[in-house]
Every structure is written in C-alpha cells, then in structure tokens.
Design an enzyme around this catalytic site. Structure first.
Site, PDB file in Angstrom:
ATOM      1  N   CYS A 130      -2.127   9.320   3.517  1.00 47.85           N
ATOM      2  CA  CYS A 130      -2.041   8.911   2.117  1.00 47.85           C
ATOM      3  C   CYS A 130      -3.286   9.377   1.369  1.00 47.85           C
ATOM      4  CB  CYS A 130      -1.908   7.396   2.030  1.00 47.85           C
ATOM      5  SG  CYS A 130      -3.202   6.557   2.941  1.00 47.85           S
ATOM      6  N   GLU A 164       0.880  -1.170   0.000  1.00 49.62           N
ATOM      7  CA  GLU A 164       0.000   0.000   0.000  1.00 49.62           C
ATOM      8  C   GLU A 164       0.914   1.215   0.000  1.00 49.62           C
ATOM      9  OE1 GLU A 164      -3.502  -0.695   1.417  1.00 49.62           O
ATOM     10  OE2 GLU A 164      -3.121  -2.709   2.154  1.00 49.62           O
TER      11      GLU A 164
END
Ligand code: NAD
Length: 516
Positions: A320, A286
């Site tokens: 993020c 990720e």
C-alpha cells in the site's frame, strides 16, 4: 514489567549461517506443502465441504495448502461462540491478556524463518521482504502487549476533593478482523492481537490468497494456551462470509485492511443497523494508496534513485506504501529517468522459493496479473513506456518492472492504485508544481521528498497531505512504534497501526466516580 519495546532486527542473509537457516526453513515448509487446515471455532477444528486452494504464485500448480472455507452457518456458529467467550475474556486482567502476546512473540521468534518461508511460498515474497513481514508481526505482539499494560494503568484525570475518579479502557465486543494478503503475517497478526489483547473476541477471516500463514498463527495461539473462542479462524469468501460477519447484529467492530472498494463497501454495510443491534459498529479501515516520491532539483541524486526503485519494485509494487509515481523537478528530469531505467534493468526477478538472490518475485494471482497488464496497456496511451511492460519469463505470475515517462498528473496510471510493479514518472515545473501534483489523488497514505533544501522539506511537512511522510528516504518500510502507520482520505480511517493511539480504537473509555 516488560522491558522497553525494541524492534525485532532484520536478518542479514549475506551471512552464510542465516542463509542456511532460511534454506532449511524453506526445505521444511516444502515438505509440508499441500496440507489441509480446518476452521477453528471455539477451539474445535472443523472440516468443511469446500476448501480454499492456496497456491504458490511463482509456480501456480504447486498447492501451498488447502484451508477450510466457512459458510454463513459456520460464521454464525463462530459469532455465537465469540459472543459467549466475550463474557469471560473481557474480564481477564489486561496484564494477563498481554502475557499471551509476549509468549506468542517468543514462539514466533523461534519459528521466524519458518514463517518467512511460508510467505515465500504462499505470496511470493523475497527472503528479505518475508523476513521484514515476520519481524513486523513480532513487533506488533511485543508493542501491543506493552500498550495494553499502559492502557490498563491509572489514567490522568483532574482531581477534585469530593470524589475519587477513574477512567478505564474496556473492550467493545465481538470483532471481525479482515486482513489482506500482502502483509499476510504482519497485518493479520497486528489487527488480531490488538483486538484480543484489548479484551475483545475475534472472528479472523484471512484473505483467500493467504489462509495458510494465518492457520500457522492459529497454531501459535493454541500453543500459548489462548482460551478457546477468543480467536476463531473462519477463512472464506469475502462476498459471502465477509459480508455475513460485517452485517451481523452481534458484530461490534470491524478491523479491515484492503482495497478502497471493499473498505467503502464494509463501511456502508456496517453503518446500517440490523434488527436486534444495540450499538453503532465501529470500523477501522486501512485502505489503498497511490504514493508519490518528490525528487527536488537539489538532492542526493544516488539516494533518490535507490529510494525510488526500491519503493516502486520491492515486493513487486504490491505494498500500500509502494511508490507508484515519482514527481521529478524539470531541471533533473531527463537525467533522473535515464539513471532510474539503468538501475531498474539490473533488478533480478524470479521464483523466490528457488532463487535466494532475486529482488522481485511473482504477483499474487492471475487476476492481479491481468489487471496490472491492463493498466500497462492504458499507460501506453498515457505516457512513454521506457522499461518493462510485459509478463516476465517463468511459469508464474511474473511481470517486469515497468516505467512510464512523461505521464500527465491527471492520467489514469497517475491517479489509480495499480498494485503492481508499474511506475509513472511525472515532470514538475518547479517545487510548487510538485506539491500540487503530489496532492492530486484521492489517497493520502505515504510519500517522500528527496531534497537538500530545508525550506522545501519543511513545506512538505505542512503541504504534502499523507499519513506517513518521509524526508530523504524511501516511502516503504514503516517500523512499529517508530513510524505509526496509516493514511488519510481514501486511504482509510486515519488510524495508526503500531502507534500509541491504536488500541484506543479497540476499546471504549468508561469513567467511574465515587463520592467521598
Ligand atoms: P481486498 O480488498 O481485495 O481484500 C481484503 C480482505 O477483504 C480480504 O480478506 C478479502 O477476502 C476481504 N473481503 C473481500 N470482499 C469482502 C466483503 N464483501 N466483505 C468483507 N470482506 C471482504 O484487498 P487485497 O487485495 O487483499 O489487498 C490489497 C489492498 O490492500 C490494496 O488496495 C492495498 O493498498 C491495501 N492495503 C492497505 C494497507 C494500509 O495500511 N492502508 C496495508 C496493506 C494493504
């Protein structure tokens, strides 16, 4: 059977009772600052010669804790222990494994404010952000525990009269779990618990900016009686111990969350088989984001303003999922930017461990500070600085919320992940242009669109290529089970944390047939 999964509620700190509980937790944590945390390998605590000094980014001379720093010899020992432990742990009934997660969730719920307080000190989260992080960790434990039970159930197969058939999800082996510092509890707990509830054994290498909260989670795993060697705590340098465990032939999979650069490096290292390796390593990666919010000419203006500044500046833009570019329809661009600057000017900033009401704290460390300030310098050549742009007052790593206008879609500050409180405002000629701009980065993590035009929302569903798309709400704050989370393209391997496909990534399906 456990009850139906429900998200952990967030704490309302405007209630004096809750505010007092958090103040007490901060006082408790403050009295425990500076302690030492050993490596934990096979249940044994091990001192190391070198130590990682974890500091409070809002007050860098304050040491939050000193964690052990593993060497490659320590990592080797942990891999051997994890390999041995896998032989027994992989055979433990999945329902029994799930019980450890439910017990850990219950303990974490009891120590909820304490975990949040550790994050306030260790990574500079505001109270609300820290509370959300702890709640998400509890959610992951509750969710993946239930998921393991579901995966252990009989799986639907086509029946034939001559055979009895079965499909089992079995574990992979020894996994390296490598989380980032920005959701130091939620992501660390989520990846670790998904790995071990599936029957794997784990080397947990936390970020060097947040090893203490990971040590606190290890306390919980010890308290629930997780067998020694199932999760081994090996903080250390990414380049040394990280590379060592990624490259090791006994490592079966790597669950990583972090930057694109490190994720791609891990992918490359993991792809190369080493001597004695008998499998293809699996990587669950990720990575970064460069997330956009589109503001259409017809929209709920106030909601869009709030959605943009909260997504851009919550936790100092270090998510993020943070909005780092807002793409505004030409017809409302000037009005929108003016109001956005006015609202941003009202954001309170300061040391979150001493001031409960501040929305923004410090960024994580000196090098992040310098990197963000470098981007701000670049921004000055690529757009018009209309707010912020400097270090903010205080001893720590404070950076003002910063807004640039008239940024071109292909500018550096429009395309690269800055990971700080810097927002680029981009003018779109029309909605076609807005979609084109929204898809012009190499990332594809989150995105939002504010519009009252249903057709434009539907178009976003088809054309806006991100893993997590939101209509008329901010682009941060995914909830476990509700918004399975993870991105496309350079944002990762398209996995979805907190979703029903996630445990699949930590298992391999085995088909068993018997002639009858
Ligand atoms: P980072 O890549 O610097 O570090 C992440 C982890 O990798 C740390 O534990 C670090 O020690 C380790 N590491 C570093 N070099 C290594 C190596 N050579 N081998 C093995 N491990 C190594 O990222 P960060 O600064 O901790 O986190 C911020 C980044 O994480 C941002 O890019 C952000 O977008 C991303 N992120 C992504 C998601 C998501 O779900 N996609 C969620 C949170 C954060």
């Amino acid at each position: 059977m456990p009850s139906e999964f429900k998200n952990e509620p967030f704490t309302d700190f405007s209630d004096p009772k809750n505010a007092k509980a958090m103040t007490d937790a901060l006082a408790k944590v403050s009295s425990e600052l500076g302690k030492e945390y050993d490596l934990i390998i096979g249940g044994k605590h091990k001192k190391t010669q070198d130590r990682i000094r974890s500091i409070n980014p809002a007050q860098p001379d304050q040491v939050v804790g000193l964690s052990g720093k593993a060497t490659s010899e320590d990592a080797e020992e942990a891999i051997e222990v994890a390999t041995e432990t896998f032989k027994t742990w992989s055979r433990v009934d999945p329902r029994e494994r799930a019980e450890y997660l439910f017990k850990a969730a219950a303990l974490m719920r009891k120590r909820k404010h304490e975990f949040s307080a550790w994050m306030v000190y260790e990574v500079g989260k505001s109270w609300a952000e820290a509370d959300g992080d702890t709640a998400e960790a509890i959610d992951f434990l509750e969710f993946y525990g239930r998921e393991m039970i579901r995966y252990a159930d009989e799986q639907p197969l086509t029946k034939i009269p001559t055979e009895k058939n079965e499909l089992r999800y079995i574990p992979l082996g020894v996994g390296a779990v490598i989380p980032p510092w920005n959701f130091p509890v939620a992501i660390m707990v989520g990846m670790t618990s998904a790995a071990f509830v599936s029957g794997n054994t784990v080397l947990l290498k936390p970020s060097s900016d947040a090893p203490v909260v990971a040590a606190k989670f290890m306390e919980i795993l010890e308290e629930v009686g997780l067998p020694p060697g199932v999760v081994n705590y090996v903080p250390g340098s990414g380049a040394q111990v990280g590379d060592y465990i990624v490259q090791h032939p006994q490592t079966r999979f790597i669950a990583f969350t972090g930057s694109k650069e490190v994720g791609l490096h891990i992918n490359q290292e993991a792809a190369r088989p080493r001597e004695g390796q008998i499998w293809i390593k699996r990587t669950i990666l990720e990575m970064g984001g460069k997330d956009s919010i589109i503001v259409d000419k017809d929209c709920d203006f106030d909601a869009a303003i709030t959605g943009v500044w909260t997504s851009a500046f919550g936790f100092q833009g270090q998510k993020c999922s943070a909005c780092s570019r807002v793409i505004i329809h030409n017809d409302i661009y000037d009005k929108f930017v003016k109001r956005l600057v006015d609202e941003t000017a009202r954001i309170a900033q300061g040391a979150t461990h001493t001031a409960p009401d501040v929305y923004m704290g410090a960024v994580i460390n000196e090098s992040a500070c310098e990197k963000i300030l470098d981007y701000i310098e670049t921004g000055k050549t690529e757009g018009e600085l209309v707010h912020g742009g400097m270090r903010a007052a205080g001893d720590g790593y404070f950076i003002q919320p910063t807004i640039f206008t008239e940024v071109q879609p292909d500018a550096k500050i429009s395309l690269e992940e800055i990971f700080g409180p810097v927002l680029a405002c981009i003018r779109a000629k029309d909605i076609d242009d807005a979609f084109r701009i929204a898809n012009n980065t190499e990332y594809g993590l989150t995105g939002s669109i504010y519009s009252t035009n249903r057709d434009n929302l539907e178009r976003a569903g088809k054309e806006f290529h991100v893993g997590n798309l939101y209509y008329n709400r901010k682009c941060t704050g995914a909830l476990v089970g509700v918004h399975p989370f993870g991105g496309f393209n350079m944002s990762g391997t398209d996995s979805k944390a907190g979703g029903r496909d996630y445990l699949f990534l930590f298992t391999q399906p085995k088909s068993i047939s018997e002639q009858i």
